[in-house]
Design an enzyme around this catalytic site. Structure first.
Site, PDB file in Angstrom:
ATOM      1  N   ASP A 195      47.092   1.380  27.320  1.00  0.00           N
ATOM      2  CA  ASP A 195      45.736   0.893  27.581  1.00  0.00           C
ATOM      3  C   ASP A 195      45.084   0.337  26.332  1.00  0.00           C
ATOM      4  O   ASP A 195      44.492  -0.747  26.338  1.00  0.00           O
ATOM      5  CB  ASP A 195      44.904   2.043  28.161  1.00  0.00           C
ATOM      6  CG  ASP A 195      43.516   1.611  28.589  1.00  0.00           C
ATOM      7  OD1 ASP A 195      42.667   1.417  27.689  1.00  0.00           O
ATOM      8  OD2 ASP A 195      43.273   1.466  29.792  1.00  0.00           O
ATOM      9  N   TRP A 228      41.920   0.366  31.703  1.00  0.00           N
ATOM     10  CA  TRP A 228      43.006  -0.391  32.354  1.00  0.00           C
ATOM     11  C   TRP A 228      44.010   0.546  33.004  1.00  0.00           C
ATOM     12  O   TRP A 228      44.566   0.245  34.053  1.00  0.00           O
ATOM     13  CB  TRP A 228      43.669  -1.323  31.344  1.00  0.00           C
ATOM     14  CG  TRP A 228      42.667  -2.159  30.623  1.00  0.00           C
ATOM     15  CD1 TRP A 228      42.475  -2.251  29.271  1.00  0.00           C
ATOM     16  CD2 TRP A 228      41.660  -2.996  31.219  1.00  0.00           C
ATOM     17  NE1 TRP A 228      41.422  -3.086  28.985  1.00  0.00           N
ATOM     18  CE2 TRP A 228      40.907  -3.563  30.162  1.00  0.00           C
ATOM     19  CE3 TRP A 228      41.323  -3.327  32.524  1.00  0.00           C
ATOM     20  CZ2 TRP A 228      39.840  -4.439  30.386  1.00  0.00           C
ATOM     21  CZ3 TRP A 228      40.258  -4.190  32.750  1.00  0.00           C
ATOM     22  CH2 TRP A 228      39.534  -4.732  31.698  1.00  0.00           C
ATOM     23  N   ASP A 229      44.248   1.714  32.402  1.00  0.00           N
ATOM     24  CA  ASP A 229      45.104   2.715  33.042  1.00  0.00           C
ATOM     25  C   ASP A 229      44.528   3.145  34.386  1.00  0.00           C
ATOM     26  O   ASP A 229      45.242   3.239  35.396  1.00  0.00           O
ATOM     27  CB  ASP A 229      45.233   3.953  32.151  1.00  0.00           C
ATOM     28  CG  ASP A 229      46.318   3.810  31.099  1.00  0.00           C
ATOM     29  OD1 ASP A 229      47.285   3.072  31.329  1.00  0.00           O
ATOM     30  OD2 ASP A 229      46.191   4.443  30.035  1.00  0.00           O
ATOM     31  N   LEU A 230      43.234   3.434  34.398  1.00  0.00           N
ATOM     32  CA  LEU A 230      42.607   3.943  35.616  1.00  0.00           C
ATOM     33  C   LEU A 230      42.574   2.882  36.717  1.00  0.00           C
ATOM     34  O   LEU A 230      42.819   3.171  37.887  1.00  0.00           O
ATOM     35  CB  LEU A 230      41.199   4.442  35.301  1.00  0.00           C
ATOM     36  CG  LEU A 230      41.152   5.622  34.327  1.00  0.00           C
ATOM     37  CD1 LEU A 230      39.721   5.922  33.906  1.00  0.00           C
ATOM     38  CD2 LEU A 230      41.792   6.860  34.949  1.00  0.00           C
ATOM     39  N   GLY A 266      46.110   2.546  38.073  1.00  0.00           N
ATOM     40  CA  GLY A 266      46.475   3.629  38.981  1.00  0.00           C
ATOM     41  C   GLY A 266      45.880   3.441  40.362  1.00  0.00           C
ATOM     42  O   GLY A 266      46.556   3.632  41.377  1.00  0.00           O
TER      43      GLY A 266
END
Length: 406
Positions: A134, A163-165, A168
């Protein structure tokens, strides 16, 4: 916790944030999510924040409501078991979430040979297969160059891995979409979701990309709300709040509460414009407006302002530490999204369930993460159909492990 996905079996082989977040969201909607890890834990098993005893609060937060299987992924037999789990039979199985590389023992080519209708969401860093997380994607897309105050040239990274969230959540949405398509056409699919594409697409969707192409790049502006009226202000007594006035109603209510209609009207007359009619004008002339508001806030305490804020629909929020937010009934304490749960670390604290609310359905409480390897025997027997003798042999050979590495 809701049961919208009850009966669905999802296998997760991933680490860090994006992949586990996808599995978490599916589990919170009732899917059976089976996560496999290396014996002793994968690369995220000991990530901070930690308890005083060394247990990862991060790991047990992202892996709530999942079953846990521990395998030796460094050995061919352990890798074979992982692949068989991902591609295990069953009408509502064959759904796999991973951030393992495109090539390798968990490639879609190899997994689809075991199950042609397999659906796989593969989280990636860069779309070309290069490594990224991220924070490195965030720096490349330019967001840290917009964060921070104008008088400080240092880039400011996000604390939250945005960006990770988003990746996901996007992966969960993509998996359910592919499952819907499979029910019609019987086809399997691999969906590759790079963090870089999520970041680039988001910037384009918000208009940031088009803005930058027209130039110049957006400058740092501290806590000023871009294109509208909003900023942090300090009240009498030192309390700090974030205040936003976007709609005409919010703007008019704010002026009335602060009793500053007259000086703002005088400024409008001087400039020959109406701030109520155009939020962009409030942004353009914020340098003239801010001193008026700063002086007004310095005369009033939060206790004096709160009732009027609520009555007039003023949009604001307090600056407060996380420990104080935990006691805020609008956020956590008393919020039905949260349940007090005893976690594998031995600590009991609020755990989040599904963040949305379905008024027509009964919400079940959040469930804790499993201990590493807690469901190894159960999953090998029920999903892969291994006998007790076969499972015992795998334990003796050190290919699998139960809780505490046994």
């Amino acid at each position: 916790m809701y049961d919208l996905l009850k009966g669905l079996r999802v296998v997760e082989g991933s680490a860090f944030v994006a992949g586990p977040t996808c599995g978490l969201y599916l589990a919170q909607l009732g899917a059976e999510v089976i996560r496999f890890d290396n014996i002793g834990g994968g690369p995220d098993f000991g990530r901070w924040p930690l308890t005083p005893g060394g247990d990862s609060l991060y790991w047990e937060g992202l892996n709530k409501s999942k079953k846990s299987v521990a395998l030796d992924l460094g050995r061919p037999e352990g890798r074979e078991l992982a692949a068989r789990l991902a591609a295990a039979p069953g009408e509502e199985g064959g759904i796999f979430v991973t951030n393992f590389p495109v090539e390798g023992f968990l490639s879609y080519e190899k997994l689809s040979a075991l199950r042609p209708d397999l659906i796989c969401a593969r989280v990636m860093g860069w779309a070309d297969g290069g490594p990224a997380v991220d924070y490195t994607v965030n720096s490349a897309i330019g967001v840290p160059m917009m964060n921070g105050h104008p008088d400080d040239p240092r880039p400011v990274n996000n604390v939250v891995p945005t960006w990770d969230l988003l990746t996901g959540a996007y992966a969960a949405f993509a998996l359910v979409s592919a499952l819907h398509a499979r029910s019609r056409d019987g086809k399997g699919r691999e969906i590759r979701i790079p963090l870089s594409d999520i970041a680039g697409s988001t910037m384009a969707n918000l208009g940031y990309l088009a803005e930058s192409l027209a130039g110049p790049d957006r400058p740092r502006m501290g806590n000023d709300l871009y294109g509208a009226f909003g900023r942090d202000f300090t009240l009498k007594g030192g309390q700090q709040i974030m205040l936003v006035a976007i709609t005409p109603r919010q703007w008019k209510g704010l002026l009335a509460v602060l009793e500053i209609e007259a000086p703002v009207a005088a400024l409008e007359a001087e400039l020959g414009l109406s701030f109520a009619s155009d939020e962009g004008l409030r942004f353009d002339h914020r340098g003239r407006l801010f001193p008026i508001f700063e002086a007004a806030f310095a005369r009033k305490t939060l206790d004096e302002l709160k009732p009027s804020f609520e009555a007039t629909g003023v949009c604001w929020g307090p600056y407060q530490p996380m420990s104080q937010a935990a006691e805020d009934p609008r956020l956590i304490k008393g919020n039905p999204v949260f349940s007090d749960v005893a976690h594998p670390s031995g600590r009991t604290y609020p755990a989040a369930g599904f963040a949305g609310t379905i008024p027509q359905d009964v919400r079940a409480p959040a469930r804790a993460a499993s201990k590493l390897g807690q469901h190894t025997d159960e999953v090998l027997a029920q999903v892969l159909g291994l006998s007790s003798g076969e499972i015992a042999r795998l334990h003796d050979a050190g290919v699998v492990a139960g809780p505490e590495g046994r």
